[in-house]
Design a protein around this motif. Structure first.
Motif: not given
Length: 688
Positions: A5, A115, A118-119
């Motif tokens: 990320s 994070d 959640s993808q």
């Protein structure tokens, strides 16, 4: 989609790609199906993965099923069902009848990164708002992110209890639904019976996993684990082979666990290194030193003991690093940030992937076994890798860390119907170039020894290796352990800067023979250019650049203006002398060769200019991360009235972008921002 990320990575995975989804999966439009169900007032039923025994499987798993198996929706199982709750304990899942501890161990590692989770698991789904009995999940499948659509009918026993994955919070169903989606991706629930933690890591992140045999663990294992647990990584491990039998020490043989923490404590004035693990069963724990009931906890201060010790049969426990190395066989670390093992921080990396195929009679050449076997080895797919990287903040070349990953595609709709082939790859140094449109002939492999080769071909979904390579040109040849074995694959390369493509294919080559030859003979040419003047100014630089032949740009030759050369000189002149030396010019030339190759690759219509989309692709190839807004502003700033950027303008943009990146890395303290005094700001803006 998630892998790394960090904004410094040029591979942006936040955008899910539905184009080119795997042919093994049915194409289902989640939004359209949801809207149709809402309009018709019905709940979705997935005919492609029905609520029948065919979705469970056809083998031994059927014998484990309870009598009176039923399929029920969460709304029928609980009065107040929730898809997901951030307030709940993250590691809330427990394994059911299915032998998919490897999947669950990876999933629990994934849940530590909200994070990324959640993808894979869109958390805005619910059983209330726009509920239509349909859910969607995302997996990295053979080089692409693909959506998997399911209905929410889950297998339960007569008492209404989930027979596979469940949550300790009985009203949470995200884990059970994700398991069903993964079963659909793999063919059936039974196809999840056996697997490796690394396989699930790959499918959840698209990341590259490093597997460490703990019997051969490096001396700095604790440092690796410490960086991994405090960084963006997923960590799993596996005990020695067995039949998932509970041993006397509380561990389960042939079982996967999640490593969820590390801690260095002090006992008797000496350090003790502890690791924290979790059993996917949600129960059954280690009984040795530092277990929940161990007396070794009395060696700690009351405060530290209170922080670490939790006496509860929840599957979580501590043990020493030494015991971990003895009782566990494999450690799997999925890298979500660059340079985990090489301890590199705050660097920018670029990513390239190429798909390929081993086909019997044409491209399934097998490995190098003898001089005779090399006659078929050359038939394997061949990929040219051009590695180029300046050390950040300096203008000379150093060895570059290159991570190569080879992923083979499942050979059957059902994951466990056909085992993985044993695969590996060879790496050769290219001292000269033959023909960029044809495969290298057998003579090349008879005359050149590989720099890297598979010591053992592994029957794994993915094999990877981190290499340290001098800047230059290399050849990667992926192959199977035997000739004539067929499969498809994805070959991925991660490095600072590289150009990577298949030769002998229909794809347009990046380098031409003239470019390589020109680079190889540069020392003699440059020596002649500088024999009269050891230092050259902007006017002389302009004359030299305009006299050279730019073979890789076709019929359109660039024309460098004096202003452009003054800008280039300002960026290259490290000692503020107003001139550049032969060494500085050599470094500049290598950069120009890289920019020429990238420009040539993206200028598909050979117009001599790049448009908006071509410029974005070229910047990505160079390994520079620019937002779309900044990229558009740069196109406006450096292009002509028709928003078409020529090669000279592209060079100026790339040099400035790299210099700005270098300045930022030198000035930042945390990789997030910098603070400048006014004179520093003026110098930076005027300089770049």
């Amino acid at each position: 989609m998630p892998l790394w990320s960090s904004s410094q990575w040029s591979w942006k995975l936040g955008q899910k790609d539905t184009v080119g989804a795997s042919p093994q999966l049915p194409r289902q439009d989640y939004k359209a199906l949801q809207e149709r169900c809402l309009r018709d007032g019905c709940l979705f039923e997935d005919d492609t993965f029905p609520a029948t025994l065919s979705s469970i499987g056809s083998g031994q798993l059927l014998q484990k099923l309870p009598g009176h198996l039923q399929w029920r929706r969460p709304t029928e199982l609980h009065v107040n069902p929730h898809f997901y709750s951030a307030k709940a304990k993250r590691l809330d899942l427990c394994q059911g009848l299915l032998g998919d501890c490897w999947f669950l161990a990876a999933l629990q590692a994934l849940s530590l990164h909200q994070d990324i989770l959640s993808q894979v698991v869109p958390l805005n789904q619910s059983f209330t708002e726009n509920y239509a009995g349909i859910f969607q999940f995302w997996f990295w499948h053979f080089g692409k992110w693909v959506p998997v659509v399911i209905d929410d009918r889950l297998p339960v026993n007569e008492a209404g209890q989930l027979i596979f994955v469940s949550s300790i919070f009985k009203n949470l169903f995200w884990g059970a639904l994700l398991e069903k989606a993964y079963a659909k991706l793999c063919g059936s629930y039974e196809d999840l019976q056996r697997g490796q933690v690394s396989d699930a890591f790959l499918d959840f992140t698209g990341g590259v996993s490093v597997t460490i045999k703990l019997a051969e663990a490096p001396r700095n294992l604790w440092d690796i684990l410490s960086r991994a647990t405090y960084g963006r990584t997923l960590i799993g491990c596996q005990t020695h082979s067995g039949n998932q039998r509970v041993l006397e020490n509380g561990l389960v043989d042939g079982h996967a666990y999640t490593l969820i923490g590390t801690r260095k404590v002090t006992c008797h004035h000496k350090p003790e290194y502890l690791v924290k693990l979790r059993n996917p069963w949600g129960m059954v724990e280690w009984k040795g030193d530092w277990s929940d009931s161990s007396s070794t906890w009395e060696l700690l201060s009351p405060k530290e003991k209170m922080v670490l010790l939790r006496k509860k049969d929840d599957g979580e426990f501590w043990m020493t690093l030494q015991d971990f190395k003895v009782h566990f066989k494999l450690l799997v670390i999925c890298k979500l940030t660059p340079g985990l093992l090489s301890h590199e921080v705050g660097q920018k990396w670029s990513y390239t992937a190429q798909e390929g195929r081993w086909k019997k009679g044409t491209t399934a050449g097998g490995p190098i076994k003898s001089h005779h076997a090399r006659n078929t080895f050359w038939r394997n797919p061949q990929f040219l890798l051009s590695v180029w990287r300046p050390q950040e903040g300096k203008m000379f070349l150093t060895p570059c860390s290159v991570l190569v990953s080879l992923v083979q595609k499942p050979r059957h709709r059902h994951r466990n119907r056909k085992p993985h082939l044993a695969i590996g790859f060879y790496l050769f140094r290219m001292s000269r170039f033959y023909d960029d449109l044809k495969k290298l002939p057998p003579e090349f492999f008879l005359q050149n020894k590989p720099l890297s080769f598979p010591e053992v071909f592994l029957p794994e979904k993915e094999v990877s290796k981190e290499l340290w390579l001098e800047p230059g040109m290399y050849l990667i040849v992926p192959c199977t352990s035997e000739a004539c074995q067929e499969s498809e694959f994805v070959l991925r390369v991660f490095s600072r800067k590289h150009v990577f493509y298949e030769i002998g294919s229909n794809s347009r080559a990046v380098f031409s023979k003239e470019i390589v030859d020109q680079t190889e003979g540069q020392d003699e040419v440059f020596t002649k250019l500088f024999e009269k003047c050891p230092e050259i100014n902007a006017a002389q630089l302009r004359r030299i650049l305009n006299q050279l032949t730019w073979s890789g740009l076709g019929s359109t030759q660039p024309l460098f203006s004096l202003d452009a050369c003054q800008s280039i000189l300002a960026l290259m002149d490290l000692n503020a002398s107003g001139t550049v030396s032969i060494q500085e010019f050599r470094d500049l030339w290598k950069q120009l060769m890289l920019y020429q190759a990238v420009f040539y690759k993206q200028d598909s219509n050979q117009s001599g200019c790049l448009n908006w989309s071509q410029l974005r692709a070229a910047i990505k190839d160079v390994g520079i991360v620019l937002s779309d807004d900044i990229c558009l502003l740069m196109l406006i700033r450096y292009s002509g009235p028709k928003l078409q950027m020529d090669f000279v303008s592209f060079v100026l943009l790339m040099l400035r972008a790299e210099k700005t990146e270098s300045i930022f890395q030198n000035l930042t303290q945390d990789g997030k921002g910098i603070y400048l005094q006014k004179p520093e700001w003026q110098m930076m803006t005027l300089y770049c």
